[in-house]
Motif scaffolding. Structure first.
Motif, PDB file in Angstrom:
ATOM      1  N   MET A   1       0.736  -1.110  -0.073  1.00  0.00           N
ATOM      2  CA  MET A   1      -0.236   0.188  -0.094  1.00  0.00           C
ATOM      3  C   MET A   1       0.489   1.239  -0.505  1.00  0.00           C
ATOM      4  N   SER A   2       0.595   2.469  -0.576  1.00  0.00           N
ATOM      5  CA  SER A   2       0.962   2.549  -1.501  1.00  0.00           C
ATOM      6  C   SER A   2       0.646   4.374   0.056  1.00  0.00           C
ATOM      7  N   ASN A   3       1.795   5.703   0.115  1.00  0.00           N
ATOM      8  CA  ASN A   3       1.257   6.131   1.538  1.00  0.00           C
ATOM      9  C   ASN A   3       0.361   6.827   0.703  1.00  0.00           C
ATOM     10  N   LEU A   4      -0.626   7.487   2.231  1.00  0.00           N
ATOM     11  CA  LEU A   4      -1.544   7.940   2.684  1.00  0.00           C
ATOM     12  C   LEU A   4      -1.028   9.160   2.443  1.00  0.00           C
ATOM     13  N   ARG A   5      -1.219  10.699   1.235  1.00  0.00           N
ATOM     14  CA  ARG A   5      -0.649  11.404   1.296  1.00  0.00           C
ATOM     15  C   ARG A   5      -2.144  13.253   1.882  1.00  0.00           C
ATOM     16  N   LEU A   6      -1.181  13.392   1.917  1.00  0.00           N
ATOM     17  CA  LEU A   6      -1.752  14.797   3.540  1.00  0.00           C
ATOM     18  C   LEU A   6      -1.670  16.146   2.571  1.00  0.00           C
ATOM     19  N   ILE A   7      -2.851  16.318   1.801  1.00  0.00           N
ATOM     20  CA  ILE A   7      -2.703  17.622   0.690  1.00  0.00           C
ATOM     21  C   ILE A   7      -3.753  18.534   1.317  1.00  0.00           C
ATOM     22  N   PRO A   8      -2.849  19.692   2.417  1.00  0.00           N
ATOM     23  CA  PRO A   8      -3.949  20.768   2.669  1.00  0.00           C
ATOM     24  C   PRO A   8      -4.216  22.404   1.180  1.00  0.00           C
ATOM     25  N   ARG A   9      -5.504  21.751   0.792  1.00  0.00           N
ATOM     26  CA  ARG A   9      -6.097  22.802  -0.107  1.00  0.00           C
ATOM     27  C   ARG A   9      -6.140  24.510   0.322  1.00  0.00           C
ATOM     28  N   LEU A  10      -6.156  25.183  -0.585  1.00  0.00           N
ATOM     29  CA  LEU A  10      -6.154  26.440  -0.626  1.00  0.00           C
ATOM     30  C   LEU A  10      -7.023  27.082  -1.552  1.00  0.00           C
ATOM     31  N   ASP A  11      -8.192  27.703  -1.440  1.00  0.00           N
ATOM     32  CA  ASP A  11      -9.182  27.893  -2.091  1.00  0.00           C
ATOM     33  C   ASP A  11      -8.962  29.491  -2.179  1.00  0.00           C
ATOM     34  N   ILE A  12      -8.943  29.811  -3.312  1.00  0.00           N
ATOM     35  CA  ILE A  12      -7.944  31.559  -3.885  1.00  0.00           C
ATOM     36  C   ILE A  12      -9.040  32.086  -4.913  1.00  0.00           C
ATOM     37  N   LYS A  13      -9.466  33.310  -3.875  1.00  0.00           N
ATOM     38  CA  LYS A  13     -10.304  34.409  -4.746  1.00  0.00           C
ATOM     39  C   LYS A  13      -9.270  35.665  -4.707  1.00  0.00           C
ATOM     40  N   GLY A  14      -9.366  36.166  -6.200  1.00  0.00           N
ATOM     41  CA  GLY A  14      -8.195  37.007  -6.359  1.00  0.00           C
ATOM     42  C   GLY A  14      -6.870  36.811  -5.634  1.00  0.00           C
ATOM     43  N   PRO A  15      -6.215  37.875  -4.840  1.00  0.00           N
ATOM     44  CA  PRO A  15      -5.049  37.870  -4.027  1.00  0.00           C
ATOM     45  C   PRO A  15      -5.485  36.576  -3.115  1.00  0.00           C
ATOM     46  N   ASN A  16      -5.953  36.428  -2.589  1.00  0.00           N
ATOM     47  CA  ASN A  16      -6.578  36.027  -0.670  1.00  0.00           C
ATOM     48  C   ASN A  16      -6.908  34.500  -0.642  1.00  0.00           C
ATOM     49  N   LEU A  17      -6.729  33.702   0.110  1.00  0.00           N
ATOM     50  CA  LEU A  17      -7.047  32.618   0.563  1.00  0.00           C
ATOM     51  C   LEU A  17      -8.487  32.560   1.135  1.00  0.00           C
ATOM     52  N   ILE A  18      -9.384  31.717   1.061  1.00  0.00           N
ATOM     53  CA  ILE A  18     -10.483  32.412   1.313  1.00  0.00           C
ATOM     54  C   ILE A  18     -11.110  30.903   1.720  1.00  0.00           C
ATOM     55  N   LYS A  19     -11.719  31.030   2.690  1.00  0.00           N
ATOM     56  CA  LYS A  19     -12.832  28.814   3.089  1.00  0.00           C
ATOM     57  C   LYS A  19     -14.147  29.523   3.659  1.00  0.00           C
ATOM     58  N   GLY A  20     -14.838  29.349   2.732  1.00  0.00           N
ATOM     59  CA  GLY A  20     -16.399  28.854   3.493  1.00  0.00           C
ATOM     60  C   GLY A  20     -16.817  27.522   3.597  1.00  0.00           C
ATOM     61  N   ILE A  21     -18.760  27.417   3.412  1.00  0.00           N
ATOM     62  CA  ILE A  21     -19.285  26.422   4.034  1.00  0.00           C
ATOM     63  C   ILE A  21     -20.078  25.935   2.909  1.00  0.00           C
ATOM     64  N   HIS A  22     -20.345  24.501   2.062  1.00  0.00           N
ATOM     65  CA  HIS A  22     -21.007  24.279   0.714  1.00  0.00           C
ATOM     66  C   HIS A  22     -20.285  24.435  -0.017  1.00  0.00           C
ATOM     67  N   LEU A  23     -19.400  25.535  -0.341  1.00  0.00           N
ATOM     68  CA  LEU A  23     -18.060  26.501  -1.500  1.00  0.00           C
ATOM     69  C   LEU A  23     -19.452  27.340  -1.612  1.00  0.00           C
ATOM     70  N   GLU A  24     -19.915  27.927  -0.650  1.00  0.00           N
ATOM     71  CA  GLU A  24     -20.074  29.147  -0.715  1.00  0.00           C
ATOM     72  C   GLU A  24     -19.919  29.789   0.961  1.00  0.00           C
ATOM     73  N   GLY A  25     -20.590  31.043   1.218  1.00  0.00           N
ATOM     74  CA  GLY A  25     -20.565  32.023   2.218  1.00  0.00           C
ATOM     75  C   GLY A  25     -18.865  32.040   2.684  1.00  0.00           C
ATOM     76  N   LEU A  26     -18.369  32.960   1.291  1.00  0.00           N
ATOM     77  CA  LEU A  26     -16.465  33.206   1.536  1.00  0.00           C
ATOM     78  C   LEU A  26     -16.155  33.466   2.324  1.00  0.00           C
ATOM     79  N   ARG A  27     -14.850  33.718   3.128  1.00  0.00           N
ATOM     80  CA  ARG A  27     -14.149  34.791   4.541  1.00  0.00           C
ATOM     81  C   ARG A  27     -12.772  34.105   3.923  1.00  0.00           C
ATOM     82  N   VAL A  28     -12.347  35.924   3.834  1.00  0.00           N
ATOM     83  CA  VAL A  28     -11.143  36.030   3.648  1.00  0.00           C
ATOM     84  C   VAL A  28      -9.905  35.308   5.197  1.00  0.00           C
ATOM     85  N   VAL A  29      -9.164  34.270   4.632  1.00  0.00           N
ATOM     86  CA  VAL A  29      -8.106  33.721   5.355  1.00  0.00           C
ATOM     87  C   VAL A  29      -7.098  34.232   5.962  1.00  0.00           C
TER      88      VAL A  29
END
Length: 257
Positions: A1-29
């Motif tokens: 079995m190959s290694n389980l990979r741990l991958i940070p996900r960076l959602d980007i809007k313009g120059p900013n890292l953002i985060k939402g819920i259900h891909l909506e309601g975005l907040r700048v991080v």
């Protein structure tokens, strides 16, 4: 079995890292560069960048961000959002990405999967699927950040995408995304059992047990995570240690000399 990979996900809007819920309601991080470097130095196996407004502009606007990241980050980078053609894929890969993840354009013209795979190798072609549950054990693929229906059954679409040349499948549960309630294990497992390529689980991680369940019960090959890292609920070291404690194979990371 190959290694389980741990991958940070960076959602980007313009120059900013953002985060939402259900891909909506975005907040700048914050500044995506700072977070990318921090995660890479902390032992992330890969980074996933998603241009979440690319569909509005008809193109991916991450090339400058990726170019800067590639100068300081020495782990594989996958870029998603707004990649509509071979030229778009070439542009992002030349900017420093190792893989492109394609959703909308692949749904509109599945042959693009084959074209990207043949030109750049199947390892560079990731099929991105945004899934919404329609009935118990049945999901429909969506595009445009979970807003547009496709009529495609998620598992059948994953199988077809791999047949066309996708070397990985990134599956995001829109229902779970940003909720911290855990991954949709049944969704991940059905796709993992249906395809012969690695499956990346995304959407819902809130604690280390969710990662363990996705890998052991869902048979995921990689875990994408955002909220738990961005808001310092967990560190990559916490997650890696939990994986080792659960007898999951992960890359061993050594810091310093």
């Amino acid at each position: 079995m190959s290694n389980l990979r741990l991958i940070p996900r960076l959602d980007i809007k313009g120059p900013n890292l953002i985060k939402g819920i259900h891909l909506e309601g975005l907040r700048v991080v914050g500044d995506p560069q700072e977070y990318a470097v921090r995660y890479a130095e902390a032992g992330a196996d890969e980074l996933l960048y998603v241009d979440i407004v690319a569909s509005l502009y008809g193109r991916n606007n991450l090339s400058d961000i990726i170019r800067r990241a590639a100068d300081r980050v020495f782990v594989p980078i996958t870029v998603a959002g707004g990649i509509r053609s071979i030229d778009d894929a070439r542009h992002i890969l030349r900017s420093g990405a190792d893989k492109v993840a394609i959703n909308t354009a692949a749904v509109l013209r599945p042959e693009l999967i084959r074209e990207v795979s043949r030109r750049f190798g199947s390892q560079a072609m990731v099929l991105s699927i945004e899934a919404k549950e329609q009935a118990p054990g049945k999901w429909e693929a969506y595009t445009d950040n979970g807003r547009e229906r496709t009529g495609l059954d998620v598992v059948e679409w994953a199988v077809r995408g791999v047949e066309l040349g996708a070397g990985e499948v990134l599956v995001t549960s829109v229902d779970r995304e940003g909720t911290r309630k855990g991954f949709d294990i049944d969704l991940i497992r059905q796709i993992s059992e249906a395809v012969s390529v690695p499956v990346i689980a995304s959407g819902g991680m809130g604690k280390v047990e969710h990662m363990v369940d996705a890998a052991k019960l869902g048979k995921a090959d990689a875990i994408a995570m955002a909220d738990v890292l961005h808001y310092n609920r967990l560190t990559i070291d916490d997650i890696r240690s939990a994986a080792l404690a659960a007898d999951l194979p992960v890359r061993k990371v050594t810091f310093g000399k």
